[in-house]
Design a protein around this motif. Structure first.
Motif, PDB file in Angstrom:
ATOM      1  N   ASN A  82      27.202  30.953  -5.319  1.00 17.74           N
ATOM      2  CA  ASN A  82      27.903  30.826  -6.596  1.00 17.74           C
ATOM      3  C   ASN A  82      29.360  31.263  -6.576  1.00 17.74           C
ATOM      4  O   ASN A  82      29.853  31.812  -7.547  1.00 17.74           O
ATOM      5  CB  ASN A  82      27.174  31.612  -7.701  1.00 17.74           C
ATOM      6  N   TYR A  83      30.024  31.050  -5.463  1.00 16.30           N
ATOM      7  CA  TYR A  83      31.455  31.305  -5.440  1.00 16.30           C
ATOM      8  C   TYR A  83      32.206  29.999  -5.622  1.00 16.30           C
ATOM      9  O   TYR A  83      31.759  28.932  -5.198  1.00 16.30           O
ATOM     10  CB  TYR A  83      31.865  31.988  -4.127  1.00 16.30           C
ATOM     11  N   ASP A  84      33.371  30.111  -6.283  1.00 19.37           N
ATOM     12  CA  ASP A  84      34.175  28.909  -6.541  1.00 19.37           C
ATOM     13  C   ASP A  84      35.096  28.595  -5.378  1.00 19.37           C
ATOM     14  O   ASP A  84      35.558  27.468  -5.219  1.00 19.37           O
ATOM     15  CB  ASP A  84      34.999  29.113  -7.816  1.00 19.37           C
ATOM     16  N   GLY A  85      35.397  29.623  -4.591  1.00 19.84           N
ATOM     17  CA  GLY A  85      36.277  29.423  -3.448  1.00 19.84           C
ATOM     18  C   GLY A  85      35.955  30.425  -2.356  1.00 19.84           C
ATOM     19  O   GLY A  85      35.393  31.492  -2.631  1.00 19.84           O
ATOM     20  N   ILE A  86      36.292  30.045  -1.130  1.00 20.97           N
ATOM     21  CA  ILE A  86      35.951  30.894   0.014  1.00 20.97           C
ATOM     22  C   ILE A  86      37.182  31.076   0.890  1.00 20.97           C
ATOM     23  O   ILE A  86      37.945  30.127   1.119  1.00 20.97           O
ATOM     24  CB  ILE A  86      34.797  30.249   0.806  1.00 20.97           C
ATOM     25  N   VAL A  87      37.372  32.312   1.366  1.00 19.94           N
ATOM     26  CA  VAL A  87      38.490  32.581   2.265  1.00 19.94           C
ATOM     27  C   VAL A  87      37.932  33.136   3.570  1.00 19.94           C
ATOM     28  O   VAL A  87      37.146  34.083   3.579  1.00 19.94           O
ATOM     29  CB  VAL A  87      39.496  33.569   1.643  1.00 19.94           C
ATOM     30  N   LEU A  88      38.351  32.526   4.677  1.00 15.64           N
ATOM     31  CA  LEU A  88      37.953  32.969   6.013  1.00 15.64           C
ATOM     32  C   LEU A  88      39.166  33.589   6.696  1.00 15.64           C
ATOM     33  O   LEU A  88      40.011  32.868   7.222  1.00 15.64           O
ATOM     34  CB  LEU A  88      37.431  31.766   6.826  1.00 15.64           C
ATOM     35  N   GLY A 110      41.244  29.114   5.442  1.00 16.54           N
ATOM     36  CA  GLY A 110      41.237  29.951   6.640  1.00 16.54           C
ATOM     37  C   GLY A 110      42.633  30.518   6.859  1.00 16.54           C
ATOM     38  O   GLY A 110      43.623  29.832   6.623  1.00 16.54           O
ATOM     39  N   VAL A 111      42.698  31.770   7.296  1.00 16.33           N
ATOM     40  CA  VAL A 111      44.008  32.391   7.520  1.00 16.33           C
ATOM     41  C   VAL A 111      44.080  32.970   8.937  1.00 16.33           C
ATOM     42  O   VAL A 111      43.183  33.692   9.367  1.00 16.33           O
ATOM     43  CB  VAL A 111      44.278  33.513   6.484  1.00 16.33           C
ATOM     44  N   CYS A 112      45.137  32.637   9.654  1.00 15.82           N
ATOM     45  CA  CYS A 112      45.436  33.137  11.001  1.00 15.82           C
ATOM     46  C   CYS A 112      44.317  32.770  11.977  1.00 15.82           C
ATOM     47  O   CYS A 112      44.097  31.595  12.225  1.00 15.82           O
ATOM     48  CB  CYS A 112      45.732  34.632  10.977  1.00 15.82           C
ATOM     49  N   VAL A 113      43.569  33.738  12.508  1.00  9.95           N
ATOM     50  CA  VAL A 113      42.452  33.368  13.382  1.00  9.95           C
ATOM     51  C   VAL A 113      41.439  32.550  12.590  1.00  9.95           C
ATOM     52  O   VAL A 113      40.703  31.737  13.156  1.00  9.95           O
ATOM     53  CB  VAL A 113      41.812  34.624  14.038  1.00  9.95           C
ATOM     54  N   GLY A 114      41.427  32.711  11.281  1.00 11.90           N
ATOM     55  CA  GLY A 114      40.582  31.893  10.407  1.00 11.90           C
ATOM     56  C   GLY A 114      40.924  30.411  10.495  1.00 11.90           C
ATOM     57  O   GLY A 114      40.061  29.558  10.313  1.00 11.90           O
ATOM     58  N   LEU A 115      42.180  30.087  10.783  1.00 10.49           N
ATOM     59  CA  LEU A 115      42.562  28.696  11.066  1.00 10.49           C
ATOM     60  C   LEU A 115      42.031  28.298  12.439  1.00 10.49           C
ATOM     61  O   LEU A 115      41.397  27.259  12.605  1.00 10.49           O
ATOM     62  CB  LEU A 115      44.085  28.519  11.024  1.00 10.49           C
ATOM     63  N   GLN A 116      42.268  29.173  13.409  1.00  9.04           N
ATOM     64  CA  GLN A 116      41.894  28.836  14.796  1.00  9.04           C
ATOM     65  C   GLN A 116      40.392  28.602  14.929  1.00  9.04           C
ATOM     66  O   GLN A 116      39.956  27.735  15.698  1.00  9.04           O
ATOM     67  CB  GLN A 116      42.344  29.955  15.737  1.00  9.04           C
ATOM     68  N   LEU A 117      39.590  29.349  14.152  1.00  4.89           N
ATOM     69  CA  LEU A 117      38.133  29.224  14.230  1.00  4.89           C
ATOM     70  C   LEU A 117      37.647  27.836  13.819  1.00  4.89           C
ATOM     71  O   LEU A 117      36.556  27.414  14.195  1.00  4.89           O
ATOM     72  CB  LEU A 117      37.457  30.284  13.343  1.00  4.89           C
ATOM     73  N   LEU A 118      38.451  27.113  13.054  1.00  2.00           N
ATOM     74  CA  LEU A 118      38.043  25.782  12.588  1.00  2.00           C
ATOM     75  C   LEU A 118      38.125  24.744  13.707  1.00  2.00           C
ATOM     76  O   LEU A 118      37.582  23.655  13.599  1.00  2.00           O
ATOM     77  CB  LEU A 118      38.919  25.334  11.417  1.00  2.00           C
ATOM     78  N   SER A 147      41.970  19.289   5.172  1.00  2.00           N
ATOM     79  CA  SER A 147      41.266  18.040   5.006  1.00  2.00           C
ATOM     80  C   SER A 147      40.377  18.203   3.777  1.00  2.00           C
ATOM     81  O   SER A 147      39.571  19.129   3.722  1.00  2.00           O
ATOM     82  CB  SER A 147      40.412  17.761   6.247  1.00  2.00           C
ATOM     83  N   GLN A 148      40.574  17.331   2.811  1.00  2.00           N
ATOM     84  CA  GLN A 148      39.862  17.451   1.534  1.00  2.00           C
ATOM     85  C   GLN A 148      40.032  18.860   0.960  1.00  2.00           C
ATOM     86  O   GLN A 148      41.159  19.289   0.774  1.00  2.00           O
ATOM     87  CB  GLN A 148      38.405  17.055   1.725  1.00  2.00           C
ATOM     88  N   ASN A 149      38.927  19.592   0.744  1.00  2.00           N
ATOM     89  CA  ASN A 149      39.097  20.914   0.135  1.00  2.00           C
ATOM     90  C   ASN A 149      39.152  22.060   1.144  1.00  2.00           C
ATOM     91  O   ASN A 149      39.076  23.226   0.771  1.00  2.00           O
ATOM     92  CB  ASN A 149      37.978  21.176  -0.877  1.00  2.00           C
ATOM     93  N   LEU A 150      39.262  21.718   2.411  1.00  2.31           N
ATOM     94  CA  LEU A 150      39.380  22.750   3.451  1.00  2.31           C
ATOM     95  C   LEU A 150      40.854  22.895   3.839  1.00  2.31           C
ATOM     96  O   LEU A 150      41.512  21.916   4.197  1.00  2.31           O
ATOM     97  CB  LEU A 150      38.548  22.345   4.671  1.00  2.31           C
ATOM     98  N   TYR A 151      41.344  24.126   3.751  1.00  2.00           N
ATOM     99  CA  TYR A 151      42.750  24.412   4.079  1.00  2.00           C
ATOM    100  C   TYR A 151      42.802  25.584   5.049  1.00  2.00           C
ATOM    101  O   TYR A 151      41.900  26.434   5.056  1.00  2.00           O
ATOM    102  CB  TYR A 151      43.532  24.797   2.815  1.00  2.00           C
ATOM    103  N   ALA A 152      43.878  25.643   5.832  1.00  2.10           N
ATOM    104  CA  ALA A 152      44.032  26.790   6.721  1.00  2.10           C
ATOM    105  C   ALA A 152      45.503  26.987   7.068  1.00  2.10           C
ATOM    106  O   ALA A 152      46.258  26.013   7.161  1.00  2.10           O
ATOM    107  CB  ALA A 152      43.215  26.579   7.993  1.00  2.10           C
TER     108      ALA A 152
END
Lengths: 257, 206
Positions: free
Chosen positions: B38-44, B78-86, B175-180
């Motif tokens: 039930n979260y509206d958004g997620i940050v990695l 995704g932020v920093c390594v959160g981008l790289q993990l994708l 891509s679509q709703n995924l950002y990093a």
């Protein structure tokens, strides 16, 4: 493109800025968080908090301060002073510091550098080195510059990087407080010995000093304290002067205001 | 609007949460995939080494969290390594695969005379799709952001912005709703906070 960061350093004792500043626009110029916000708005690229509190029993004051800073200041924050263990580093990083700066403790126990780097990454380990010219080379000092170690600057910088320091903050004790400018020769010793970013510290008194510091290969951070705190120059003055001298910086027109 | 910041126990993950709070989000640091409901958004987020992050992310069950949110279309950042993990994997930790949502590999920044880590503010250059991305609404044509990393990804079809440090690399992808972002919006002063605010806008309209 490689460019250069302008970094004000705040010496903090018992949660207050040492040598209170006289910025009339600030409600409380002795509050490190107020001052850090002020520098952020002026276009500072990072800020360093150096905790010089003598008694180690007052860590909670510093932690509360860092937590408050992390809620209000949105540029990178480095915290130094009294970090003796991985647990110390963890507590500070969890409170909101982005990097921890190690000095005396790393000289006593170099593995502290690799232990922290392994757990949190090299990007959050700054190795702060205080050095002094002996007449033939630069010697590293510990305990806030009170104790000679017999270690040569370049070799300590090399070891520090190899162990996992992501950045080196070099303070020349010969220049600190003199307003004679950064110690270019000491910076070159570190530059030759390392491949990580270097922050120059100690001795700034004139705008040209920032430019001379930036001209040493590998120096990507220019740190100063009193010239900012006493209002000799604003961050904007320094950045405009660097730009004027063809040193790449994040331009002031786009920063903060 | 409730944002879950995936907290897998490595480094300073609180900063990005504090940045989101500063722009008005209600944020929870969640520590297991099972509790991300039930979260509206997620940050990695992610700092430190790719392998340590990838391992910790998996052991918390956050790999499934990200796959599911991408499938369902929950806005994810995704932020920093959160981008790289994708991406598919990283030369930093070859044994540990990434999520493989984007094609490509994370490689060490070519050194030359440049200092590594790339630890400084640097300018974004938007791609055609990046220039119209809602993530960058209201920012100038080449805003300055704060970077700190030794590894980076080569540009691909999902690239929203590149940055140059000796060579061009991916500064932001989507891509679509995924950002990093490879940079740290939460450490990039006012303009960085605008990106977090834009992400909340994306969450609000998703």
């Amino acid at each position: 493109m490689q460019n250069v960061r302008v970094i004000p350093c705040l010496d903090i004792d018992e949660g207050r800025v040492v040598k209170g500043t006289n910025f009339l626009s600030l409600r409380d110029a002795g509050d490190p968080v107020e001052l850090a916000k002020f520098y952020d708005e002026q276009g500072a690229d990072e800020v360093v908090f150096l905790d010089i509190t003598a008694s180690s029993g007052n860590r909670s004051t510093v932690l509360a301060l860092i937590e408050r800073a992390a809620n209000e200041v949105f540029i990178p924050l480095t915290v130094g002073g009294g970090i003796r263990s991985v647990a110390d580093a963890r507590t500070l990083l969890r409170a909101g510091a982005d990097k921890v700066s190690l000095n005396t403790a790393a000289l006593g126990n170099p593995r502290l550098i690799s232990d922290i780097a392994q757990e949190f990454g090299v990007q959050c380990v700054v190795l702060a080195i205080d050095c002094k010219w002996t007449g033939s080379s630069y010697e590293v000092y510990s305990h806030g510059g009170r104790r000679a170690t017999g270690i040569e600057l370049g070799s300590w910088a090399t070891i520090g990087e190899r162990l996992g320091a992501g950045e080196i903050l070099l303070t020349s004790m010969d220049r600190d407080g003199t307003k004679a400018g950064y110690d270019g020769l000491a910076l070159e010793v570190v530059s030759d010995a390392t491949t990580v970013p270097i922050i120059a510290s100690g001795g700034v008194g004139e705008l040209d000093h920032f430019v001379l510091g930036a001209m040493v290969e590998g120096v990507t951070g220019l740190l100063a304290a009193s010239v900012f705190h006493f209002g000799t120059f604003t961050i904007a003055d320094v950045k405009r002067y660097l730009e004027f001298s063809d040193v790449q910086v994040r331009p002031i027109s786009l920063a903060g205001n | 609007m409730r944002i879950a910041v995936l907290d897998y126990g490595i480094g300073n993950l609180a900063s990005v949460a504090k940045g989101l709070v500063a722009v008005g989000a209600s944020v929870d640091l969640v520590t297991s995939g099972a509790s991300v409901t039930n979260y509206d958004g997620i940050v990695l987020p992610g700092v430190g080494s790719f392998g340590a992050c990838a391992r910790a992310m998996r052991s918390c069950g956050f790999d499934d969290t990200v796959y599911k949110s991408v499938e369902v279309g929950i806005p994810t950042l995704g932020v920093c390594v959160g981008l790289q993990l994708l991406y598919e994997g990283s030369d930093e930790s070859p044994a540990e695969p990434g999520l493989g949502i984007f094609g490509g590999r994370v490689r060490r920044i070519e050194q030359g005379t440049l200092r590594v880590p790339h630890m400084q503010w640097n300018q974004l250059e938007f791609t055609d799709i990046g220039a119209i991305s809602p993530l960058f609404k209201g920012l100038g044509s080449s805003p300055w952001m704060y970077f700190v990393h030794s590894y980076a990804v080569e540009s691909g079809p999902e690239t929203l912005a590149t940055c140059n440090y000796g060579e061009d690399f991916v500064a932001a992808a989507g891509s679509q709703n995924l950002y990093a972002t490879q940079f740290h919006p939460e450490k990039s002063s006012r303009e960085g906070l605008m990106i977090l605010e834009n992400f909340l806008g994306i969450v609000a309209t998703a």
